[in-house]
Write a protein that holds these residues in place. Structure first.
Motif, short mmCIF file in Angstrom:
data_model
loop_
_atom_site.label_atom_id
_atom_site.label_comp_id
_atom_site.label_asym_id
_atom_site.label_seq_id
_atom_site.Cartn_x
_atom_site.Cartn_y
_atom_site.Cartn_z
N GLN A 1 0.85 -1.18 0.00
CA GLN A 1 0.00 0.00 0.00
C GLN A 1 0.89 1.23 0.00
O GLN A 1 1.58 1.50 0.99
CB GLN A 1 -0.94 0.01 1.21
CG GLN A 1 -1.95 1.12 1.17
CD GLN A 1 -3.08 0.92 2.17
OE1 GLN A 1 -2.99 0.11 3.08
NE2 GLN A 1 -4.17 1.66 1.98
N GLY A 2 0.89 1.93 -1.13
CA GLY A 2 1.67 3.14 -1.26
C GLY A 2 0.92 4.34 -0.70
O GLY A 2 -0.28 4.26 -0.44
N PRO A 3 1.61 5.46 -0.54
CA PRO A 3 0.98 6.67 0.00
C PRO A 3 -0.22 7.10 -0.84
O PRO A 3 -0.09 7.30 -2.06
CB PRO A 3 2.11 7.71 -0.09
CG PRO A 3 3.37 6.92 -0.15
CD PRO A 3 3.03 5.65 -0.87
N GLY A 4 -1.36 7.22 -0.21
CA GLY A 4 -2.56 7.65 -0.91
C GLY A 4 -3.14 6.64 -1.86
O GLY A 4 -4.01 6.99 -2.68
N LYS A 5 -2.67 5.40 -1.78
CA LYS A 5 -3.14 4.37 -2.70
C LYS A 5 -3.85 3.25 -1.95
O LYS A 5 -3.68 3.10 -0.74
CB LYS A 5 -1.97 3.79 -3.49
CG LYS A 5 -1.25 4.79 -4.37
CD LYS A 5 -0.12 4.11 -5.13
CE LYS A 5 0.63 5.09 -6.00
NZ LYS A 5 1.74 4.44 -6.74
N GLU A 6 -4.62 2.47 -2.69
CA GLU A 6 -5.24 1.29 -2.10
C GLU A 6 -4.23 0.15 -2.03
O GLU A 6 -3.26 0.11 -2.79
CB GLU A 6 -6.45 0.88 -2.93
CG GLU A 6 -7.58 1.90 -2.92
CD GLU A 6 -8.81 1.40 -3.64
OE1 GLU A 6 -9.83 2.08 -3.58
OE2 GLU A 6 -8.75 0.33 -4.25
N SER B 1 15.96 -3.96 -9.10
CA SER B 1 15.67 -2.80 -9.95
C SER B 1 14.54 -1.96 -9.37
O SER B 1 13.59 -1.59 -10.08
CB SER B 1 15.31 -3.27 -11.37
OG SER B 1 16.37 -4.03 -11.93
N LEU B 2 14.65 -1.66 -8.12
CA LEU B 2 13.57 -0.94 -7.44
C LEU B 2 13.40 0.46 -7.98
O LEU B 2 14.38 1.13 -8.37
CB LEU B 2 13.83 -0.90 -5.94
CG LEU B 2 13.49 -2.21 -5.21
CD1 LEU B 2 14.19 -2.29 -3.86
CD2 LEU B 2 11.99 -2.37 -5.06
N LYS B 3 12.16 0.91 -8.01
CA LYS B 3 11.79 2.22 -8.52
C LYS B 3 11.10 3.02 -7.40
O LYS B 3 10.53 2.43 -6.48
CB LYS B 3 10.82 2.07 -9.69
CG LYS B 3 11.33 1.20 -10.82
CD LYS B 3 10.26 1.02 -11.88
CE LYS B 3 10.75 0.14 -13.03
NZ LYS B 3 9.70 -0.04 -14.07
N PRO B 4 11.12 4.34 -7.51
CA PRO B 4 10.43 5.13 -6.48
C PRO B 4 8.97 4.75 -6.32
O PRO B 4 8.44 4.80 -5.20
CB PRO B 4 10.58 6.56 -7.02
CG PRO B 4 11.86 6.53 -7.78
CD PRO B 4 11.88 5.18 -8.44
N GLU B 5 8.33 4.33 -7.39
CA GLU B 5 6.91 3.95 -7.30
C GLU B 5 6.70 2.63 -6.57
O GLU B 5 5.54 2.25 -6.32
CB GLU B 5 6.27 3.89 -8.69
CG GLU B 5 7.04 3.07 -9.70
CD GLU B 5 7.93 3.93 -10.59
OE1 GLU B 5 8.60 4.85 -10.05
OE2 GLU B 5 7.96 3.68 -11.82
N ASP B 6 7.77 1.93 -6.23
CA ASP B 6 7.65 0.73 -5.40
C ASP B 6 7.56 1.08 -3.92
O ASP B 6 7.33 0.18 -3.09
CB ASP B 6 8.84 -0.20 -5.62
CG ASP B 6 8.90 -0.77 -7.02
OD1 ASP B 6 10.01 -0.82 -7.59
OD2 ASP B 6 7.85 -1.17 -7.54
N THR B 7 7.75 2.35 -3.60
CA THR B 7 7.66 2.78 -2.20
C THR B 7 6.27 2.49 -1.64
O THR B 7 5.27 2.89 -2.21
CB THR B 7 7.96 4.28 -2.09
OG1 THR B 7 9.32 4.51 -2.46
CG2 THR B 7 7.73 4.78 -0.66
N ALA B 8 6.24 1.75 -0.54
CA ALA B 8 4.97 1.33 0.05
C ALA B 8 5.25 0.58 1.35
O ALA B 8 6.39 0.20 1.63
CB ALA B 8 4.21 0.43 -0.91
#
Length: 120
Positions: free
Chosen positions: A39-44, A84-91
């Motif tokens: 669950q990322g910031p502001g995401k389901e 190969s982690l990306k910023p959008e994997d932040t959760a």
């Protein structure tokens, strides 16, 4: 009682790797399936990967080719190798398992969550 305990989260730079672990303990008769959600910031909360038995796996499209789920049946532990982690994997990453207890009942259990932050 069944518990799931996660470990392995942290801060990593883009392109880096982390390995998450989730160990199940307690009155376990058998583990049907295990998986990881996030669950990322502001995401389901979304399903990331699942493993049924020791071989059958599935992944959400955004992590295919980068993440690998595996399981050690002897240790009742599931792993998520993240490359190969990306910023959008932040959760916050949560472990999930369908477990049959010694009383014969099957329930779904959740871990407490572990934070993964991908940032330079």
């Amino acid at each position: 009682q069944v518990q799931l305990v996660e470990s392995g989260g942290g801060l990593v730079q883009p392109g880096g790797s982390l390995r998450l672990s989730c160990a199940a303990s307690g009155s376990i008769l058998g583990i049907i399936a295990m998986g990881w959600y996030r669950q990322g910031p502001g995401k389901e909360r979304e399903l990331v990967a699942t493993i049924v038995g020791s071989v059958v796996t599935s992944y959400t499209d955004s992590v295919k080719g980068r993440f690998t789920i595996s399981r050690d049946n002897a240790k009742n532990t599931v792993y998520l190798q993240m490359n190969s982690l990306k910023p959008e994997d932040t959760a916050v990453y949560y472990c999930n398992a369908a477990i049959t207890s010694n009383n014969g009942r099957t329930n779904t259990y959740w871990g407490q969550g572990t934070q993964v932050t991908v940032s330079s």
